[in-house]
Scaffold this motif. Structure first.
Motif, short mmCIF file in Angstrom:
data_model
loop_
_atom_site.label_atom_id
_atom_site.label_comp_id
_atom_site.label_asym_id
_atom_site.label_seq_id
_atom_site.Cartn_x
_atom_site.Cartn_y
_atom_site.Cartn_z
N LEU A 126 41.39 -41.21 14.43
CA LEU A 126 41.26 -42.11 15.57
C LEU A 126 41.20 -41.35 16.89
O LEU A 126 40.62 -41.84 17.87
CB LEU A 126 42.43 -43.10 15.61
CG LEU A 126 42.51 -44.10 14.46
CD1 LEU A 126 43.85 -44.83 14.50
CD2 LEU A 126 41.36 -45.09 14.54
N GLU A 127 41.83 -40.18 16.92
CA GLU A 127 41.90 -39.37 18.13
C GLU A 127 41.62 -37.91 17.78
O GLU A 127 41.73 -37.51 16.62
CB GLU A 127 43.28 -39.49 18.79
CG GLU A 127 43.63 -40.90 19.22
CD GLU A 127 45.11 -41.09 19.53
OE1 GLU A 127 45.45 -42.12 20.13
OE2 GLU A 127 45.93 -40.22 19.14
N THR A 128 41.30 -37.13 18.79
CA THR A 128 41.15 -35.70 18.60
C THR A 128 42.43 -35.00 19.06
O THR A 128 43.27 -35.59 19.77
CB THR A 128 39.98 -35.15 19.42
OG1 THR A 128 40.28 -35.29 20.83
CG2 THR A 128 38.69 -35.89 19.09
N GLY A 179 56.20 -46.19 14.42
CA GLY A 179 56.58 -46.81 15.68
C GLY A 179 55.48 -47.66 16.27
O GLY A 179 55.75 -48.56 17.07
N HIS A 180 54.23 -47.40 15.90
CA HIS A 180 53.10 -48.18 16.40
C HIS A 180 52.98 -49.54 15.70
O HIS A 180 52.22 -50.39 16.16
CB HIS A 180 51.80 -47.41 16.20
CG HIS A 180 51.67 -46.22 17.09
ND1 HIS A 180 51.25 -46.30 18.40
CD2 HIS A 180 51.91 -44.90 16.86
CE1 HIS A 180 51.23 -45.10 18.94
NE2 HIS A 180 51.63 -44.23 18.02
N LEU A 181 53.70 -49.72 14.61
CA LEU A 181 53.58 -50.95 13.82
C LEU A 181 54.85 -51.80 13.91
O LEU A 181 55.13 -52.58 13.02
CB LEU A 181 53.28 -50.61 12.36
CG LEU A 181 52.02 -49.77 12.13
CD1 LEU A 181 51.78 -49.56 10.64
CD2 LEU A 181 50.79 -50.43 12.77
N ALA A 182 55.60 -51.62 14.99
CA ALA A 182 56.83 -52.39 15.17
C ALA A 182 56.96 -52.80 16.64
O ALA A 182 56.51 -52.09 17.53
CB ALA A 182 58.04 -51.57 14.74
N ARG A 194 47.46 -46.69 23.42
CA ARG A 194 46.87 -46.19 22.18
C ARG A 194 46.72 -47.34 21.18
O ARG A 194 45.71 -47.44 20.46
CB ARG A 194 47.73 -45.07 21.62
CG ARG A 194 47.77 -43.86 22.54
CD ARG A 194 48.80 -42.86 22.10
NE ARG A 194 48.34 -42.12 20.93
CZ ARG A 194 49.15 -41.59 20.02
NH1 ARG A 194 50.46 -41.76 20.11
NH2 ARG A 194 48.66 -40.91 19.01
N ASN A 195 47.71 -48.22 21.11
CA ASN A 195 47.60 -49.37 20.22
C ASN A 195 46.42 -50.27 20.62
O ASN A 195 45.72 -50.82 19.77
CB ASN A 195 48.90 -50.18 20.22
CG ASN A 195 49.97 -49.55 19.35
OD1 ASN A 195 49.73 -48.57 18.65
ND2 ASN A 195 51.17 -50.11 19.39
N VAL A 196 46.23 -50.42 21.92
CA VAL A 196 45.09 -51.23 22.40
C VAL A 196 43.77 -50.59 21.94
O VAL A 196 42.87 -51.29 21.45
CB VAL A 196 45.13 -51.36 23.93
CG1 VAL A 196 43.83 -51.94 24.46
CG2 VAL A 196 46.31 -52.23 24.36
N ASN A 197 43.67 -49.29 22.08
CA ASN A 197 42.45 -48.60 21.66
C ASN A 197 42.23 -48.73 20.16
O ASN A 197 41.11 -48.96 19.69
CB ASN A 197 42.52 -47.12 22.04
CG ASN A 197 42.43 -46.89 23.53
OD1 ASN A 197 41.91 -47.73 24.28
ND2 ASN A 197 42.94 -45.77 23.99
N TRP A 198 43.30 -48.59 19.39
CA TRP A 198 43.17 -48.68 17.93
C TRP A 198 42.83 -50.09 17.50
O TRP A 198 42.10 -50.29 16.52
CB TRP A 198 44.46 -48.21 17.26
CG TRP A 198 44.80 -46.78 17.56
CD1 TRP A 198 43.99 -45.84 18.13
CD2 TRP A 198 46.05 -46.13 17.31
NE1 TRP A 198 44.65 -44.64 18.24
CE2 TRP A 198 45.91 -44.78 17.75
CE3 TRP A 198 47.26 -46.54 16.76
CZ2 TRP A 198 46.95 -43.86 17.66
CZ3 TRP A 198 48.30 -45.63 16.67
CH2 TRP A 198 48.14 -44.30 17.11
N ALA A 199 43.37 -51.08 18.21
CA ALA A 199 43.04 -52.47 17.88
C ALA A 199 41.54 -52.72 18.07
O ALA A 199 40.92 -53.44 17.28
CB ALA A 199 43.86 -53.43 18.74
N GLU A 200 40.97 -52.12 19.10
CA GLU A 200 39.52 -52.25 19.30
C GLU A 200 38.77 -51.60 18.15
O GLU A 200 37.74 -52.13 17.68
CB GLU A 200 39.14 -51.63 20.64
CG GLU A 200 39.67 -52.40 21.84
CD GLU A 200 39.32 -51.74 23.17
OE1 GLU A 200 38.68 -50.66 23.13
OE2 GLU A 200 39.68 -52.30 24.21
N LEU A 251 46.43 -57.01 17.54
CA LEU A 251 45.37 -57.53 16.68
C LEU A 251 45.45 -59.06 16.56
O LEU A 251 44.42 -59.74 16.51
CB LEU A 251 45.46 -56.89 15.30
CG LEU A 251 45.02 -55.43 15.21
CD1 LEU A 251 45.40 -54.85 13.86
CD2 LEU A 251 43.52 -55.30 15.44
N ALA A 252 46.68 -59.59 16.50
CA ALA A 252 46.84 -61.03 16.38
C ALA A 252 46.21 -61.77 17.56
O ALA A 252 45.66 -62.87 17.41
CB ALA A 252 48.32 -61.38 16.26
#
Length: 322
Positions: A201-203, A298-301, A273-279, A310-311
């Protein structure tokens, strides 16, 4: 200790670098946002009951599905002690059913890694790390380095954020944790054995850039926080691994995000980062296939979790019970 421990940070998502610094049950400062404050207040106000490591680790797992696309969400711990068993049951079944592994970052080779480190993690100002610290903070930092049997000047050429990450890893490595025993290491080995697609997802440059772009005063606060909590690093890690193994998602999220006491840290290292991954997930759901997406637990809590974001996009992640 092998010299390569200095670069174990490159194999860890950034929130993980922060997470082990906070001991369970300590008072901590505000995260600077409503979501972060809620998580911080919860752990500060409630009496923390330590988790017990189970004989059989069953970490939390979620799934998002539509007619032709399935994405499994799996929270990882990126540095573990050898011998822990978790890749079985629903985790293995979901992974085996997937035709692509997605992780936060696919680490580059050593030469590329060193090039990025030299660019982003080594100080260019000519001022040593210790000379950037206030007198009292410098004294505490030097005392900590001495206590860890490290030369006080060992990290002088480094930016404060890189010194902080490396400092927090010393107790872990000395207490049996190994950078090549993390969850991603196993998943990547399994993916390569099956010759399935692997996506990052990232470099590396992006990940280190999150820290390097922080204002120096924020980096120094991060370093001072690490120094203040260095004695609790291993205990904090032990508790996080136990919560992860027991799939105690809420408790794990509180522990893992406790060190994000500055709003800029919370927003930069977690929320944005969560916002970017959700996209990325939203776009990937438009293509058929089955994906195993593994990111730091920690990103999933919590209120700003990947699932929560995502919801809001109408993509519901269902918890897989096993």
């Amino acid at each position: 200790m092998p010299r390569n421990w200095l670069f174990t940070t490159l194999f860890l998502p950034l929130c993980m670098a922060l997470s082990a610094c906070q001991a369970p049950g300590e008072d901590i400062a505000s995260a600077g946002s409503d979501d972060g404050q809620a998580a911080v207040d919860d752990i500060a106000a409630a009496e923390y009951i330590p988790a017990v490591m189970p004989d059989d680790a069953d970490p939390a797992l979620w799934v998002i599905r539509d007619e032709d696309t399935t994405i499994y969400l799996f929270g990882t711990v990126h540095i573990l002690k050898p011998g822990m068993t978790w890749f079985d049951e629903a985790v293995k079944e979901s992974f085996d059913a997937s035709d692509e592994l997605v992780v936060e970052m696919v680490k580059p080779d050593a030469a590329a890694m060193m090039k990025v480190v030299n660019k982003l993690a080594i100080d260019k100002s000519g001022i040593s790390l210790r000379d950037k610290l206030a007198a009292e903070d410098r004294a505490e930092y030097e005392a900590t380095m001495t206590k860890l049997d490290m030369p006080v000047a060992a990290f002088d050429p480094l930016d404060p954020w890189f010194a902080s990450v490396n400092l927090s890893l010393i107790p872990l490595v000395r207490n049996g944790y190994a950078a090549d025993q993390g969850v991603e290491d196993e998943l990547l080995a399994q993916a390569r054995a099956r010759a399935i697609k692997i996506t990052g997802l990232e470099t590396l440059e992006q990940q280190l850039g999150f820290f390097d772009n922080l204002a120096e005063e924020v980096q120094i606060r991060f370093l001072n926080f690490t120094v203040d909590n260095i004695d609790e690093t291993t205990e904090g890690m032990e508790q996080m691994v136990a919560e992860w193994a027991n799939a105690n998602v809420d408790a794990l999220g509180r522990l893992m995000n406790a060190g994000l006491e500055d709003e800029i840290l919370y927003e930069t290292l977690l929320v944005n980062r969560n916002v970017n991954w959700a996209e990325w997930v939203e776009q990937r759901m438009e293509q058929p296939g089955t994906i195993f997406l593994a990111v730091g637990a920690g990103h999933l809590a919590g209120e700003s979790s990947l699932q929560a974001i995502l919801a809001k996009k109408g993509l519901v992640a269902e918890r897989i019970e096993y």
